[in-house]
Design an enzyme around this catalytic site. Sequence first.
Site, mmCIF file in Angstrom:
data_model
loop_
_atom_site.group_PDB
_atom_site.id
_atom_site.type_symbol
_atom_site.label_atom_id
_atom_site.label_comp_id
_atom_site.label_asym_id
_atom_site.label_seq_id
_atom_site.Cartn_x
_atom_site.Cartn_y
_atom_site.Cartn_z
ATOM 1 N N LYS A 16 25.267 14.994 30.039
ATOM 2 C CA LYS A 16 26.313 14.381 30.860
ATOM 3 C C LYS A 16 26.014 14.489 32.356
ATOM 4 O O LYS A 16 26.615 13.789 33.157
ATOM 5 C CB LYS A 16 27.673 15.002 30.529
ATOM 6 C CG LYS A 16 28.160 14.608 29.134
ATOM 7 C CD LYS A 16 29.623 14.951 28.920
ATOM 8 C CE LYS A 16 30.132 14.398 27.603
ATOM 9 N NZ LYS A 16 29.654 15.166 26.428
HETATM 10 C C1 LIG Z 1 29.574 14.560 25.064
HETATM 11 C C2 LIG Z 1 28.603 15.183 24.145
HETATM 12 C C3 LIG Z 1 28.126 14.528 22.975
HETATM 13 C C4 LIG Z 1 28.663 13.182 22.527
HETATM 14 O O1 LIG Z 1 28.265 12.133 23.357
HETATM 15 P P1 LIG Z 1 29.043 10.732 23.302
HETATM 16 O O2 LIG Z 1 28.418 9.897 24.357
HETATM 17 O O3 LIG Z 1 30.485 11.036 23.572
HETATM 18 O O4 LIG Z 1 28.838 10.168 21.929
HETATM 19 C C5 LIG Z 1 27.156 15.149 22.227
HETATM 20 N N1 LIG Z 1 26.680 16.384 22.555
HETATM 21 C C6 LIG Z 1 27.122 17.034 23.652
HETATM 22 C C7 LIG Z 1 26.572 18.382 23.937
HETATM 23 C C8 LIG Z 1 28.088 16.478 24.483
HETATM 24 O O5 LIG Z 1 28.526 17.154 25.547
#
Ligand SMILES: *Cc1c(COP(=O)(O)O)cnc(C)c1O
Length: 430
Positions: free
Chosen positions: A105
Amino acid sequence: MRYFSTNHKSKHVSFREAVLKGQPEDGGLYFPEQIPKFNFWKDFHEKTKEELAFRIIKPYVGDQIDEDSLFQICAETVNFDFPLVKLSDSISVLELFHGNTLAFKDVGARFMSRCLRYFSKKLNKKIVVIVATSGDTGGAVADGFWQVENTVVFILYPKGKVSQIQELQIASLGGNIKAIEVNGNFDDCQRLVKTLLNDDELRRRFYLTSANSINIARLLPQQFYYVFAYQQWQETSAPVISVPSGNFGNLCALVFAHFSGLPCEKIIAACNANDTIPRFLKTGKMQIKPAIETLSTAMDIALPSNFVRIMEIFKNDLKKLKTKLHAVSISDEETVQAIKRVYQTFSYILDPHGAVGFAALEKYLEQSHSKGFFLETAHPAKFDVVVKILGNDVLKIPEKLKNLLSRHKESIEIDVDHLKVKDLILSFCA
Ligand SMILES: *Cc1c(COP(=O)(O)O)cnc(C)c1O
């Protein structure tokens, strides 16, 4: 490039407006009028990450950010490594945890914050970002927006319901990052954010926005690392790519990249026990059950908000979607087994989300002769359960986490009362 709403009622807007607004008034999601074709295959292997990122995103931004500034934003977004590591003859892992908060993210949060900084220079109002988090989003947003001028960020999280590491990532930076500890659960936080984003007085005084993954400025840059992975891909056949999925933002970015020309044999949506999409692909019916708590907490989502965008890319043709997308649900039991097996076989430590991606890919490859990779979406040291499964001494704690643990938490505790949060926002942004 202009953006329309997937509900087709709100008017088409520019990149700038789509980013500042976040979501159209009609409740749909912004979607680009065209999906551009990648044009960087000549000397592809010699190109730098910065150059690739710039070339991927430029058509989406158009003339809304000047080229020098956009290149600089891209360079700051991808200023860490994205290694593709080979585990076995047929399976590799794309490590997305080398950024500041050790999760993928970081990429979207860094890009979005810098776009807002650019736009804020031409605005005569402060930008106020309000976001609810149950964990990793908060840390990435806090880090991405820290010290971004003209911007104040309020992060609401449920008291006592995030891990110590996650809380410190949200609440130890200070400055323009305000951590709000809510006496309630995540749903309360989300409801507060929704109410505040619709508050007339706040909307008049500030540029109000959220920083969740429905914002195109968080979604689109996630295409970058799929292209970086393909640059490192050594095989002659196109890869099968397995994406641990919750809100399906990461997977949606891959579908965009694939439609722009990124080779990919199959896309696997690796879900935990929250299996709305695997069931939808099987039955053609969207039946939503309440979210279940699992080991891969960031994917405990009943209705993935980005799935409408994926349907839009495939022009709502379920049959066509199914030729490209395969969806699997992996249980907690299978997740634990994957963490154990990958450690014993390859001496590689998975986090619970990556483990879901691995297990889904492994299952798929059993019935095909293809090769592929899965995403490791966060560093295993962020999750206590990994230590519980593998024992105390196997995990090396990264320096970034050690530094974090020596910092102090600074937060404001508040009851579930939007007027109190509003007063707080007004007093900080006066
Ligand atoms: C947010 C997140 C996901 C999921 O990603 P999406 O784009 O919401 O499908 C998977 N793994 C981790 C560690 C995350 O923080």
